[in-house]
Scaffold this motif. Sequence first.
Motif, PDB file in Angstrom:
ATOM      1  N   THR A  70     131.546  70.339  -5.483  1.00 35.98           N
ATOM      2  CA  THR A  70     130.576  70.034  -6.452  1.00 35.98           C
ATOM      3  C   THR A  70     130.782  70.913  -7.642  1.00 35.98           C
ATOM      4  O   THR A  70     131.183  70.382  -9.002  1.00 35.98           O
ATOM      5  CB  THR A  70     129.162  70.260  -6.299  1.00 35.98           C
ATOM      6  N   ILE A  71     131.103  72.036  -7.830  1.00 43.57           N
ATOM      7  CA  ILE A  71     131.180  73.094  -8.758  1.00 43.57           C
ATOM      8  C   ILE A  71     132.867  72.963  -9.234  1.00 43.57           C
ATOM      9  O   ILE A  71     132.971  72.862 -10.401  1.00 43.57           O
ATOM     10  CB  ILE A  71     131.263  74.519  -8.182  1.00 43.57           C
ATOM     11  N   PHE A  72     133.657  72.529  -8.175  1.00 42.69           N
ATOM     12  CA  PHE A  72     135.092  72.335  -8.532  1.00 42.69           C
ATOM     13  C   PHE A  72     134.917  70.979  -9.334  1.00 42.69           C
ATOM     14  O   PHE A  72     135.875  71.077 -10.495  1.00 42.69           O
ATOM     15  CB  PHE A  72     135.929  72.053  -7.340  1.00 42.69           C
ATOM     16  N   LEU A  73     134.656  69.838  -9.049  1.00 47.18           N
ATOM     17  CA  LEU A  73     134.452  68.656  -9.885  1.00 47.18           C
ATOM     18  C   LEU A  73     133.754  68.744 -11.140  1.00 47.18           C
ATOM     19  O   LEU A  73     134.132  68.411 -12.055  1.00 47.18           O
ATOM     20  CB  LEU A  73     133.708  67.585  -9.002  1.00 47.18           C
ATOM     21  N   LEU A  78     133.757  69.239 -17.076  1.00 46.78           N
ATOM     22  CA  LEU A  78     133.180  69.747 -18.194  1.00 46.78           C
ATOM     23  C   LEU A  78     133.820  70.840 -19.003  1.00 46.78           C
ATOM     24  O   LEU A  78     133.714  70.876 -20.161  1.00 46.78           O
ATOM     25  CB  LEU A  78     131.688  70.249 -18.025  1.00 46.78           C
ATOM     26  N   VAL A  79     134.692  71.662 -18.373  1.00 47.03           N
ATOM     27  CA  VAL A  79     135.415  72.535 -18.939  1.00 47.03           C
ATOM     28  C   VAL A  79     136.273  71.908 -20.065  1.00 47.03           C
ATOM     29  O   VAL A  79     136.670  72.862 -21.291  1.00 47.03           O
ATOM     30  CB  VAL A  79     136.050  73.519 -17.962  1.00 47.03           C
ATOM     31  N   LEU A 103     123.796  71.700 -19.249  1.00 50.64           N
ATOM     32  CA  LEU A 103     124.711  70.632 -18.864  1.00 50.64           C
ATOM     33  C   LEU A 103     125.452  70.842 -17.388  1.00 50.64           C
ATOM     34  O   LEU A 103     125.455  69.948 -16.662  1.00 50.64           O
ATOM     35  CB  LEU A 103     125.483  70.593 -19.947  1.00 50.64           C
ATOM     36  N   PHE A 104     125.890  72.174 -17.322  1.00 47.52           N
ATOM     37  CA  PHE A 104     126.589  72.275 -15.857  1.00 47.52           C
ATOM     38  C   PHE A 104     125.403  72.263 -14.858  1.00 47.52           C
ATOM     39  O   PHE A 104     125.622  71.639 -13.673  1.00 47.52           O
ATOM     40  CB  PHE A 104     127.240  73.725 -15.962  1.00 47.52           C
ATOM     41  N   PRO A 114     125.650  63.151  -3.371  1.00 53.07           N
ATOM     42  CA  PRO A 114     126.834  62.124  -3.103  1.00 53.07           C
ATOM     43  C   PRO A 114     127.940  63.140  -2.673  1.00 53.07           C
ATOM     44  O   PRO A 114     128.441  62.409  -1.688  1.00 53.07           O
ATOM     45  CB  PRO A 114     126.940  61.797  -4.564  1.00 53.07           C
ATOM     46  N   VAL A 115     128.142  64.084  -3.075  1.00 53.06           N
ATOM     47  CA  VAL A 115     129.230  65.118  -2.569  1.00 53.06           C
ATOM     48  C   VAL A 115     128.897  65.245  -1.084  1.00 53.06           C
ATOM     49  O   VAL A 115     129.867  65.449  -0.522  1.00 53.06           O
ATOM     50  CB  VAL A 115     129.675  66.139  -3.505  1.00 53.06           C
ATOM     51  N   LYS A 116     127.657  65.987  -0.816  1.00 52.47           N
ATOM     52  CA  LYS A 116     127.493  66.178   0.426  1.00 52.47           C
ATOM     53  C   LYS A 116     127.294  65.128   1.518  1.00 52.47           C
ATOM     54  O   LYS A 116     127.901  65.248   2.778  1.00 52.47           O
ATOM     55  CB  LYS A 116     126.037  66.777   0.619  1.00 52.47           C
TER      56      LYS A 116
END
Length: 132
Positions: A70-73, A78-79, A103-104, A114-116
């Motif tokens: 999740t953090i990766f996606l 956003l970056v 926002l993050f 959904p990722v889980k």
Amino acid sequence: MPRDPEQVQPGFPDPPPPVGLALARGARGRFPASGQGHLFDGYKRIVPACSACGVPLGRIRADDAPPYFTIFLAGHLLVPGVFLIERAYQPPMWLHMAVWLPLFAIVCTLMLRPVKGAVVAWMMRLGLTGDE
């Protein structure tokens, strides 16, 4: 008629669905094999067994993979916007923090379930049952 969870080995029935279909079903919060029952009980707790077919699910543990993905996606989504806004307008740092941090947090919260679900579907597809 639902099967008895004690008599069924965890995993997909024969033949298992294609990987993409199983991942999509998991991301939607449905049981990856049939797409019928619910995968979650609450926000991210996995149900003990499928409500449609009775296949046990509760022993599968995704652990740290869903937050990592999740953090990766979210970072990859956003970056680039952070860099584009910084280069084009050069806002002060307080404005970056006031906009991008919430926002993050919102994007990660919305993407985690959904990722889980997709990770659990992937684990089931690989034959991981939680009894290893």
